[in-house]
Design an enzyme around this catalytic site. Structure first.
Site, short mmCIF file in Angstrom:
data_model
loop_
_atom_site.label_atom_id
_atom_site.label_comp_id
_atom_site.label_asym_id
_atom_site.label_seq_id
_atom_site.Cartn_x
_atom_site.Cartn_y
_atom_site.Cartn_z
N GLU A 135 0.63 -1.16 0.07
CA GLU A 135 -0.06 0.03 0.12
C GLU A 135 0.67 1.10 -0.06
O GLU A 135 0.85 2.09 0.98
CB GLU A 135 -1.10 0.05 1.15
CG GLU A 135 -2.08 -1.25 1.25
CD GLU A 135 -2.86 -1.25 2.31
OE1 GLU A 135 -2.85 -0.18 3.16
OE2 GLU A 135 -3.74 -2.13 2.75
N GLU B 289 -4.83 -8.65 1.00
CA GLU B 289 -5.59 -8.26 2.30
C GLU B 289 -7.02 -8.03 2.20
O GLU B 289 -7.45 -7.46 1.18
CB GLU B 289 -5.00 -7.11 2.89
CG GLU B 289 -3.51 -6.94 3.47
CD GLU B 289 -3.04 -5.62 4.09
OE1 GLU B 289 -4.01 -4.79 4.50
OE2 GLU B 289 -1.88 -5.31 4.00
#
Ligand code: IFM
Length: 484
Positions: free
Chosen positions: A181, A390
């Protein structure tokens, strides 16, 4: 004519999953070093930006730190046994840069590498395939003091660290992702400042984004030279699944702007040959892109990778500014934490709305259809095999009088999202695995230990692990190879 025993046939029908996943699909769970390891000052590890940020008063709820976290550094054998008991076929974790190369320069520390050698050996002994993330937000503090991600040199430091990790661990880790991320690292770390290192400069946030991209590309180059040809290289992006609040041109323009600075700032140079012109135009008052991006950078960033990894939690609904909503409300409403500074350089005025009011404990709306849409969009736009690295949810879990943790809301969340993955696969997306966030309750960044994402409950006083009912259910899904 061969007769089938009717009782056996009935049993087989009952046992067959209604929603099956492809053979070899990776059934995983994920964690990250600073969130679980603890042992912050052991075996040569020095502070990362998160150690320093967490010690800064007012930055993390309750003054929590990752000093001890869930003590995975000392309890990893017990944790891997638990993974094996649940039947996980793969485990995604991150390598701690300040444990392996404490100052971000110079040789690797063998004691730090030994921890990851022992962890991966234990995983492999239990038949669990390791997936390593090189950077899950724990920049060595020394590198932040030298300028951090807004400085070009940090990208080169990252590639050097990647090479050290690959040389030591490349024989046992088949899948590597460079960054986790990077949007959060750049825009929450240097823009809104709700993440470490807590700086609030829109220009630095954009520079950080470019150097994270460059670090990714340089690391891919370094890894390819060291790792076996069979190694799979990737990056985990939290691409925003964007929806306009209304069908007006103004709200579609809001989508375009957030797509540019939230998504295409990564996927442009990684997969499409360069930064999008509209992003450069939207932010031209903040950075000189011709100065920031040197000749050859975009080709470096665009080095081919083997898989594209998505972290998905909820969709993002945006609109043009609304008279009835102040900008401050908008910044609070984007799901990334309160700050007087926006994490959206050049698009600060865009307003964020909740997609619905079916919320997790993070205040994030539950909308599994967004996961199907994301995977299909990525398949269409980038044509790479995909993984969900995720997906999961925080809820207010409590240990019941029976000593068990019943978490039906999380079970429902995961079931809906696995159905969404199956739907994407059925519609043509090549999805190779799913990693539940998270394996264990852990340090949830600026929220400290107040938000529990684990399928395994951790008592932070005793460090006792208790699989929640969602873990037992997930284990059954894995055993059956799909959903009933
Ligand atoms: O805990 C984080 C993780 O570190 C990165 N992705 C989102 C999770 C939940 O906020």
């Amino acid at each position: 004519m061969t007769m089938t025993d009717p009782t056996t046939a009935a049993h087989a029908a009952a046992a067959a999953p209604r929603v099956a996943f492809p053979p070899g699909f990776a059934w995983g769970a994920a964690t990250a070093a600073y969130q679980i390891e603890g042992a912050a000052a052991e075996d040569g590890r020095t502070p990362s930006i998160w150690d320093v940020f967490a010690r800064t008063p007012g930055k993390v709820l309750n003054g929590d730190t990752g000093d001890v976290a869930v003590d995975h550094y000392h309890r990893f054998r017990e944790d891997v046994r638990l993974m094996a008991d649940l039947g996980l076929t793969s485990y995604r974790f991150s390598l701690s840069w300040p444990r392996i190369q404490p100052t971000g320069r110079g040789p690797a520390v063998e004691r730090g590498l030994d921890f990851y050698r022992a962890l991966t050996d234990t995983l492999l002994e239990h038949g669990i395939s390791p997936v390593a993330t090189l950077y899950h937000w724990d920049l060595p503090q020394d590198l932040e003091e030298a300028g951090g991600w807004p400085v070009r040199e940090t990208a080169h430091r990252f590639a050097e660290y990647a090479a050290l990790a690959a040389s030591a661990l490349g024989d046992r880790i088949p899948v590597w992702t460079t960054l986790n991320e990077p949007w959060c690292s750049a825009f929450l770390g240097y823009g809104s400042g709700v993440h470490a290192p807590g700086r609030t400069s829109p220009a630095d946030a954009l520079k950080a984004a470019h150097h994270l991209n460059l670090g990714h590309g340089l690391a891919v180059g370094a890894l390819r030279e060291i790792l076996p040809a069979s190694a799979q290289l990737s990056v985990s992006l939290n691409l925003h699944l964007l929806r306009p609040l209304t069908d007006t041109p103004e709200d579609h323009e809001a989508v375009r702007r957030i797509d540019a600075v939230g998504n295409r700032v990564w996927t442009g140079p990684m997969f499409k040959g360069g930064y999008p012109e509209d992003l450069k135009a939207d932010t031209a008052h903040l950075v000189d892109w011709d100065d920031l991006v040197r000749p050859g950078d975009e080709a470096e960033i665009g080095r081919p990778i083997d898989l594209l990894c998505l972290n998905y939690y909820n969709p993002t609904v945006v609109s043009a500014p609304r008279a009835e909503l102040a900008t401050a409300d908008a910044a609070r409403n984007d799901g990334h934490g309160a700050s007087d500074h926006s994490p959206w350089p050049g698009s600060e005025e865009i307003v964020f709305h909740l997609a619905n009011d079916d919320l997790t404990a993070m205040g994030w709306p539950i909308d599994a259809g967004g996961l199907t849409d994301s995977l299909l969009g990525m398949q269409r736009d980038f044509g790479l095999p995909l993984m969900v690295t995720e997906n999961g949810a925080a809820f207010e879990d409590v240990v019941g009088p029976d000593g068990e943790v019943h978490d039906p809301e999380r079970l429902r969340y995961v079931r809906l999202h696995l159905e969404a993955v199956a739907e994407a696969i059925a519609a043509g997306a090549d999805v190779r695995g799913y990693y539940l966030w998270s394996f264990l309750d852990n340090f949830e960044w600026a929220y400290g230990y107040s938000k529990r994402f684990g399928i395994v409950h951790v008592d932070y006083t005793t460090q006792r692990r208790t699989p929640k009912s969602s873990a037992t259910w997930y284990s059954e899904v894995i055993r059956r190879g799909g959903l009933d």
